[in-house]
Design a protein around this motif. Structure first.
Motif, short mmCIF file in Angstrom:
data_model
loop_
_atom_site.label_atom_id
_atom_site.label_comp_id
_atom_site.label_asym_id
_atom_site.label_seq_id
_atom_site.Cartn_x
_atom_site.Cartn_y
_atom_site.Cartn_z
N TRP A 77 34.88 41.59 37.13
CA TRP A 77 33.78 40.94 36.41
C TRP A 77 34.22 39.57 35.90
CZ3 TRP A 77 33.86 40.15 30.96
CH2 TRP A 77 32.68 39.62 30.44
N ARG A 78 35.44 39.50 35.34
CA ARG A 78 35.95 38.26 34.77
C ARG A 78 36.18 37.22 35.88
NH1 ARG A 78 36.56 34.26 32.38
NH2 ARG A 78 38.21 33.72 30.93
N TYR B 140 34.37 33.50 36.29
CA TYR B 140 35.15 32.28 36.48
C TYR B 140 34.68 31.52 37.72
CZ TYR B 140 39.12 29.20 37.16
OH TYR B 140 39.90 28.11 37.34
N LEU C 117 43.77 36.36 38.13
CA LEU C 117 42.85 37.50 38.06
C LEU C 117 42.91 38.33 39.34
CD1 LEU C 117 39.82 35.78 36.32
CD2 LEU C 117 41.31 37.52 35.34
#
Length: 122
Positions: free
Chosen positions: A47-48, A52, A93
């Motif tokens: 999700w992050r 981004y 990530l």
């Protein structure tokens, strides 16, 4: 590769945490908690990373049908590769996703098999 750390972490988890449970049920409960946590971390990092990417490039992609000449890629050392990964939030990530995936697979595979073998030694 970052995913190579997963068997090491899974083995340490078995030695220091899951194998010290009172019985098989508690050991299974501990493994299940960690697999659930790893899955939640994978979802969070996915999700992050999407947030981004959308903040950097919200518009449509350029046309990829035009062939471009290939660039020669320099060979990086292990330290240079780690610096390159650390320099980009997006790559950090992705590496967290890779490690989380590797941990989840190893917890459900290696740890599960060792726990079952401990319960049923045949």
């Amino acid at each position: 590769q970052m995913s190579g750390l997963a068997p090491i972490v899974a083995g340490q988890f078995v030695v220091h945490y899951a194998s010290r449970a009172k019985d098989f049920g508690e050991s299974l409960h501990r493994i299940t908690q960690l697999v659930t946590l790893s899955g939640g971390m994978i979802c969070f990092f996915y999700w992050r990373s999407n947030l981004y990417i959308e903040s950097i490039d919200p518009g449509p992609r350029e046309d990829v049908s035009v062939p471009r000449p290939k660039k020669s890629k320099p060979k990086l050392t292990m330290i240079e590769s780690a610096r390159f990964l650390a320099s980009s939030e997006y790559l950090r990530l992705i590496s967290c996703l890779v490690v989380g995936y590797g941990l989840s697979i190893n917890f459900t595979d290696i740890v599960w098999k060792s726990t079952v073998k401990k319960q049923y030694p045949d």
